[in-house]
Design a protein around this motif. Sequence first.
Motif, short mmCIF file in Angstrom:
data_model
loop_
_atom_site.label_atom_id
_atom_site.label_comp_id
_atom_site.label_asym_id
_atom_site.label_seq_id
_atom_site.Cartn_x
_atom_site.Cartn_y
_atom_site.Cartn_z
N THR A 129 -7.92 -56.24 -21.42
CA THR A 129 -6.71 -56.37 -22.01
C THR A 129 -6.62 -56.09 -23.57
O THR A 129 -7.44 -56.79 -24.20
CB THR A 129 -5.94 -57.57 -21.63
N ARG A 176 -3.48 -56.37 -26.77
CA ARG A 176 -2.30 -56.44 -27.38
C ARG A 176 -2.22 -55.93 -28.45
O ARG A 176 -2.73 -56.51 -29.34
CB ARG A 176 -1.87 -57.96 -27.22
N TYR A 205 0.36 -56.99 -18.49
CA TYR A 205 -0.52 -56.16 -18.58
C TYR A 205 -0.74 -55.39 -17.17
O TYR A 205 -1.08 -56.07 -16.44
CB TYR A 205 -2.13 -56.72 -18.88
N PHE A 207 1.13 -53.46 -24.64
CA PHE A 207 0.21 -54.00 -23.93
C PHE A 207 -0.76 -52.85 -23.14
O PHE A 207 -0.13 -52.16 -22.48
CB PHE A 207 0.63 -55.15 -22.82
N GLY A 247 -3.54 -52.35 -20.36
CA GLY A 247 -4.50 -52.96 -19.11
C GLY A 247 -5.45 -51.73 -18.91
O GLY A 247 -5.09 -50.78 -18.42
#
Length: 482
Positions: free
Chosen positions: A246, A248, A408, A431, A433
Amino acid sequence: MSERLRPRDVALLAEESPTTPMHNATVEIFEPGPSGFDYPRLVELVQDRISFVPRYRQRVQFVPGRIANPVWVDDEHFDIGFHVRRSALPRPGSLDQLRELVSRIVSRPLDRSRPLWEIYVVEGLADGQFALLTKSHHVLVDGIDTVDIGQVLLDTGAEPKELGADDWRARRAPSPFSLMAGAVKDSAADLDTVVDTVRSTTGAVLRSAASGARTTGRVIDALTNRTPRSDSPIIGPLSQQRRVVTVRTDLADYRKVREVHGGTINDVVLATVTGGLRAWLMTRGESMRGIRKIRALAPVSVIDDELEATALGSQIAAHFVDLPVGEPSPLVRLHQVSYSFQAHQETGRGIPASRLAGMSGFAPATFHALGARVAGAERRRGYQLCVTNVPGPQAPLYAAGARMVATYPVPPLFEGRPLAIGVTSYDGSVFYGINADRDMLLDADLIGQCIREALDELVDSASPSRNRAPRGRRKRKTPEPT
């Protein structure tokens, strides 16, 4: 008679294997509200909202002899406790520990004898936070009759809305005789039913044969000390295990790059992915001379009368773009990606990102699922990577009073493609993923780091202190890939 599965859904079921589970997932992180949040609260919330997605209480029932496509039937033994689950990390749980837990959960296929979804509440995160992990099968979320359950669980305000659980009672499952009679009746009434069944059955047989051939080929390769080769470093056989990464980032950074160099937020996202992949490949010692481009599929939301309508007011179409990973200049990469979507914009079918972000509920969960369906349908078109990018609301959302602070997407992997990337913008952040095959991409964690650095490179190019290339195209309203 119960609703029959569409041919595309039957094909998805036939193509699923232990190495390619066909579900989408989303990880959301929350801060509890004043009244707190726990497992009973989640069960209550799901019971309160599940009537909006009735298919989440139905299972797939096959017709004896497979003489027709399967049907959706109510699960007479529906157990909310089976689908809504509880897990925890040793306090204070870290994001790395959460990602490892999510990786293990998304690696497991869903139980086909029950409704094809699960939700986990993961407690024990640092600072009193908790996470929700949802898994929904591709055949469950078609955007026509059913949206992702994640779209209906969230509210725009901190005050929980009590909509009230319904008094649902399962209808009795059809008998084998009634299933066969229904199949005969449907076939007599609509010749397309027969054609669809033949296509689905034939396709399943051919896919099984192809899978057996691939397996045999791998065994022979192993016995002769050979390994399958590919021109792409992100093409290869899948294992049964996944690794979720992940990232951010700040939405303001993308807006800054867009304001200086033109294009759209989506262009900047894909240029960031391109730069991240380039840096990652270089850490692996790959020759950039031999890898000039990576063919990517970026599903887009469109208005097109020739495509199947959805309840979301738009359709999802495939858009292919060559990510110029061999290009050393971040600005040239940005403009090359942007040019690809300029051609798409000129078709006049695109949906502005602002419209997608303003849809009711948390629509990104559904749009990512629909994008994955498109990727699955187009997997024979030769693309190497799927990137789904969905703009979400820029105001906070809540689950039973708990504020969502991060979301995510975890897109699925398809046969031969050990990497997929999902992107969602929400409440001032973007975000990422990243879903990777654990065995083939041992260094998947580096992709996340490289994406951060690629964004920094673009932001740096937009600072006043840098000598920049001429300003790119003006801002434009484009369809944001789902």
